[in-house]
Write an enzyme that holds these catalytic residues in place. Structure first.
Site, PDB file in Angstrom:
ATOM      1  N   LYS A  78       0.851  -1.191   0.000  1.00  0.00           N
ATOM      2  CA  LYS A  78       0.000   0.000   0.000  1.00  0.00           C
ATOM      3  C   LYS A  78       0.881   1.233   0.000  1.00  0.00           C
ATOM      4  O   LYS A  78       1.976   1.226   0.578  1.00  0.00           O
ATOM      5  CB  LYS A  78      -0.867   0.008   1.259  1.00  0.00           C
ATOM      6  CG  LYS A  78      -2.173   0.758   1.089  1.00  0.00           C
ATOM      7  CD  LYS A  78      -3.240  -0.103   0.433  1.00  0.00           C
ATOM      8  CE  LYS A  78      -4.558   0.608   0.321  1.00  0.00           C
ATOM      9  NZ  LYS A  78      -5.640  -0.250  -0.136  1.00  0.00           N
ATOM     10  N   GLY A 174     -24.951   2.887   2.248  1.00  0.00           N
ATOM     11  CA  GLY A 174     -23.955   3.498   1.353  1.00  0.00           C
ATOM     12  C   GLY A 174     -24.249   3.205  -0.101  1.00  0.00           C
ATOM     13  O   GLY A 174     -24.181   2.064  -0.542  1.00  0.00           O
ATOM     14  N   GLY A 176     -22.596   4.526  -2.861  1.00  0.00           N
ATOM     15  CA  GLY A 176     -21.514   5.119  -3.634  1.00  0.00           C
ATOM     16  C   GLY A 176     -21.243   4.309  -4.895  1.00  0.00           C
ATOM     17  O   GLY A 176     -22.137   3.657  -5.446  1.00  0.00           O
ATOM     18  N   VAL A 178     -19.658   1.510  -5.366  1.00  0.00           N
ATOM     19  CA  VAL A 178     -19.962   0.082  -5.228  1.00  0.00           C
ATOM     20  C   VAL A 178     -21.437  -0.115  -4.864  1.00  0.00           C
ATOM     21  O   VAL A 178     -22.144  -0.920  -5.476  1.00  0.00           O
ATOM     22  CB  VAL A 178     -19.082  -0.575  -4.140  1.00  0.00           C
ATOM     23  CG1 VAL A 178     -19.458  -2.034  -3.959  1.00  0.00           C
ATOM     24  CG2 VAL A 178     -17.610  -0.450  -4.489  1.00  0.00           C
ATOM     25  N   TYR A 180     -24.210   1.636  -5.217  1.00  0.00           N
ATOM     26  CA  TYR A 180     -25.288   1.840  -6.198  1.00  0.00           C
ATOM     27  C   TYR A 180     -25.286   0.731  -7.258  1.00  0.00           C
ATOM     28  O   TYR A 180     -26.348   0.232  -7.651  1.00  0.00           O
ATOM     29  CB  TYR A 180     -25.212   3.227  -6.850  1.00  0.00           C
ATOM     30  CG  TYR A 180     -26.579   3.634  -7.370  1.00  0.00           C
ATOM     31  CD1 TYR A 180     -27.464   4.338  -6.562  1.00  0.00           C
ATOM     32  CD2 TYR A 180     -27.012   3.247  -8.634  1.00  0.00           C
ATOM     33  CE1 TYR A 180     -28.747   4.653  -7.001  1.00  0.00           C
ATOM     34  CE2 TYR A 180     -28.287   3.557  -9.088  1.00  0.00           C
ATOM     35  CZ  TYR A 180     -29.144   4.272  -8.267  1.00  0.00           C
ATOM     36  OH  TYR A 180     -30.421   4.571  -8.701  1.00  0.00           O
TER      37      TYR A 180
HETATM   38  P1  NAD Z   1     -17.834   5.820  -2.253  1.00  0.00           P
HETATM   39  O1  NAD Z   1     -17.089   6.888  -1.544  1.00  0.00           O
HETATM   40  O2  NAD Z   1     -18.105   5.938  -3.707  1.00  0.00           O
HETATM   41  O3  NAD Z   1     -19.247   5.564  -1.535  1.00  0.00           O
HETATM   42  C1  NAD Z   1     -19.431   5.506  -0.155  1.00  0.00           C
HETATM   43  C2  NAD Z   1     -20.876   5.949   0.100  1.00  0.00           C
HETATM   44  O4  NAD Z   1     -21.194   5.685   1.461  1.00  0.00           O
HETATM   45  C3  NAD Z   1     -21.105   7.435  -0.147  1.00  0.00           C
HETATM   46  O5  NAD Z   1     -22.246   7.608  -0.963  1.00  0.00           O
HETATM   47  C4  NAD Z   1     -21.302   7.994   1.263  1.00  0.00           C
HETATM   48  O6  NAD Z   1     -22.180   9.104   1.281  1.00  0.00           O
HETATM   49  C5  NAD Z   1     -21.911   6.789   1.963  1.00  0.00           C
HETATM   50  N1  NAD Z   1     -21.762   6.808   3.411  1.00  0.00           N
HETATM   51  C6  NAD Z   1     -20.642   7.090   4.140  1.00  0.00           C
HETATM   52  N2  NAD Z   1     -20.923   7.004   5.448  1.00  0.00           N
HETATM   53  C7  NAD Z   1     -22.224   6.645   5.550  1.00  0.00           C
HETATM   54  C8  NAD Z   1     -23.097   6.397   6.646  1.00  0.00           C
HETATM   55  N3  NAD Z   1     -22.673   6.480   7.912  1.00  0.00           N
HETATM   56  N4  NAD Z   1     -24.365   6.041   6.380  1.00  0.00           N
HETATM   57  C9  NAD Z   1     -24.798   5.931   5.115  1.00  0.00           C
HETATM   58  N5  NAD Z   1     -24.028   6.166   4.031  1.00  0.00           N
HETATM   59  C10 NAD Z   1     -22.755   6.515   4.250  1.00  0.00           C
HETATM   60  O7  NAD Z   1     -17.014   4.476  -1.933  1.00  0.00           O
HETATM   61  P2  NAD Z   1     -17.056   3.106  -2.740  1.00  0.00           P
HETATM   62  O8  NAD Z   1     -15.975   3.094  -3.751  1.00  0.00           O
HETATM   63  O9  NAD Z   1     -18.455   2.807  -3.149  1.00  0.00           O
HETATM   64  O10 NAD Z   1     -16.601   2.092  -1.595  1.00  0.00           O
HETATM   65  C11 NAD Z   1     -17.484   1.757  -0.537  1.00  0.00           C
HETATM   66  C12 NAD Z   1     -16.759   0.911   0.486  1.00  0.00           C
HETATM   67  O11 NAD Z   1     -16.261  -0.291  -0.122  1.00  0.00           O
HETATM   68  C13 NAD Z   1     -15.522   1.580   1.114  1.00  0.00           C
HETATM   69  O12 NAD Z   1     -15.384   1.142   2.445  1.00  0.00           O
HETATM   70  C14 NAD Z   1     -14.368   1.047   0.289  1.00  0.00           C
HETATM   71  O13 NAD Z   1     -13.165   1.080   1.015  1.00  0.00           O
HETATM   72  C15 NAD Z   1     -14.846  -0.369   0.041  1.00  0.00           C
HETATM   73  N6  NAD Z   1     -14.274  -0.988  -1.169  1.00  0.00           N
HETATM   74  C16 NAD Z   1     -14.439  -0.389  -2.370  1.00  0.00           C
HETATM   75  C17 NAD Z   1     -13.911  -0.998  -3.507  1.00  0.00           C
HETATM   76  C18 NAD Z   1     -14.095  -0.387  -4.877  1.00  0.00           C
HETATM   77  O14 NAD Z   1     -13.869  -1.091  -5.874  1.00  0.00           O
HETATM   78  N7  NAD Z   1     -14.514   0.872  -4.994  1.00  0.00           N
HETATM   79  C19 NAD Z   1     -13.207  -2.210  -3.397  1.00  0.00           C
HETATM   80  C20 NAD Z   1     -13.086  -2.805  -2.134  1.00  0.00           C
HETATM   81  C21 NAD Z   1     -13.630  -2.178  -1.021  1.00  0.00           C
END
Ligand code: NAD
Length: 340
Positions: A78, A174, A176, A178, A180
């Site tokens: 990382k 959430g 976001g 992932v 949606y």
């Molecule tokens: P993102 O930032 O696009 O979305 C996160 C969403 O969660 C946002 O819409 C935010 O408003 C919402 N949120 C945050 N706190 C909240 C709460 N207390 N209550 C309700 N909603 C809340 O992130 P992402 O890329 O969708 O990733 C989501 C999670 O999955 C993260 O923990 C990330 O580390 C993990 N992850 C993502 C990936 C990837 O491919 N993007 C891969 C592995 C793990």
């Protein structure tokens, strides 16, 4: 610092500084037994270099475990770039970081993470080939969502004895990148969807376009459902929230969902099946790693779907041994990384 490295079995810690761009970066390489270390690059402010190093090492270790259980020929690493208060030229800063990565001659491959974008990866790519999730490689999030979908199906199979998600009530925290994408897949599978997000616009979209039911962000734990799917921030599974849960299983994308290792035992004691986060959310890593290796997209999708089978095995071993799924997953990863 060496004591911290030893306790995490950390292989190497590299510190870089570039006066011209203000770059201060750390690359932690946890374990390269299976292959070169791969892991995202965070870009955020840190209160001290020690805190930044600790974050890089904790996350690098997690990547080793994730890659091992995803069956990748890839180690864990990382990078952390300490965000300066003022950045004159962001592109130049990421290009300088690209030169740091190049100096490691392929021992570390970087990717997008919190605070970085595919455009930043494009800047890094000007200086090194050891970079993924560039604009050309595409967004890993839909692949993470597909893996989580397969994990939810596995949890439903094991805990509720049902094939498929028809009528299964899922509380999604959430919406976001992932969350949606996962919401769309769940609705297509016939699940009943409950959603919460701090962003009211995203909730409205899910209600209007997907027929989801909105839940207040502070009511997600106590809302009755079959599956609670955390897809927002980490650390959501703490003693207080676990006591409120009214679900059969927890299966979501968020990283580091357990506030500590005791949380896994608390879930177990309440009879709530927990899909270990780094196993269920490995779809994005599989996409990033295998795309970098030139594997065809159809073959990558097959590997991502395999996350369901991996969880079937973990759940069944957990039942047989009377240990939490989290313990079983850690033990499996450590056997792969360090030998049995
Ligand atoms: P993102 O930032 O696009 O979305 C996160 C969403 O969660 C946002 O819409 C935010 O408003 C919402 N949120 C945050 N706190 C909240 C709460 N207390 N209550 C309700 N909603 C809340 O992130 P992402 O890329 O969708 O990733 C989501 C999670 O999955 C993260 O923990 C990330 O580390 C993990 N992850 C993502 C990936 C990837 O491919 N993007 C891969 C592995 C793990």
């Amino acid at each position: 610092m060496f004591a911290a490295m030893r306790s995490d079995k950390m292989q190497a810690l590299h510190l870089f500084s570039d006066e011209a761009t203000g770059l201060e970066a750390i690359i932690a390489i946890h374990n390269t037994r299976l292959g070169p270390a791969l892991g995202g690059c965070r870009y955020m402010p840190y209160t001290s270099t020690d805190v930044a190093c600790a974050d890089a090492m904790r996350l690098a270790r997690g990547m080793s475990y994730k890659a091992a259980l995803a069956g990748l020929d890839q180690g864990g690493g990382k990078a952390v770039i300490i965000r300066p208060p003022h950045v004159l030229d962001r592109s130049a800063l990421f290009e300088a970081f690209g030169r740091c990565i190049e100096s490691l001659r392929g021992g570390y491959i970087t990717a997008m993470d919190s605070g970085t974008s595919s455009e930043d990866m494009d800047c890094i790519a000007q200086q090194t080939g050891h970079v993924t999730s560039t604009s050309q490689a595409g967004d890993p999030s839909p692949h993470t969502a597909l893996g989580v979908l397969m994990g939810i199906k596995s949890a439903v199979r094991v805990k509720l004895g049902q094939e498929g998600l028809s009528g299964i009530r899922i509380m999604l925290q959430g919406l976001g990148n992932v969350g949606y994408a996962l919401a769309e897949m769940l609705v297509a599978e016939g699940a009943e969807l409950l959603v919460a997000d701090l962003d009211a616009g995203k909730v409205r979209l899910a209600v209007d376009d997907l027929g989801a039911q909105a839940v207040a962000t502070d009511a997600v734990f106590e809302t009755p459902c079959d599956i609670f799917s955390p897809c927002g921030l980490g650390g959501v599974l703490a003693p207080a929230s676990i006591a409120q849960l009214r679900c059969a299983a927890v299966a979501g994308a968020a990283n580091n969902q357990l506030s500590n290792q005791d949380a896994a035992d608390l879930l177990d004691a309440r009879g709530i099946l927990y899909a270990p986060d780094y196993v269920i959310n490995a779809g994005g890593l599989l996409h990033v790693s295998l795309t970098h290796q030139g594997v065809a997209s159809g073959d990558i999708a097959v590997r991502v779907r395999g996350i369901g089978t991996r969880l079937d095995e973990i759940f069944s071993q957990s039942l047989k041994e009377g240990r939490s799924p989290s313990y079983v997953a850690d033990h499996q990863a450590e056997t792969i990384l360090y030998g049995g």
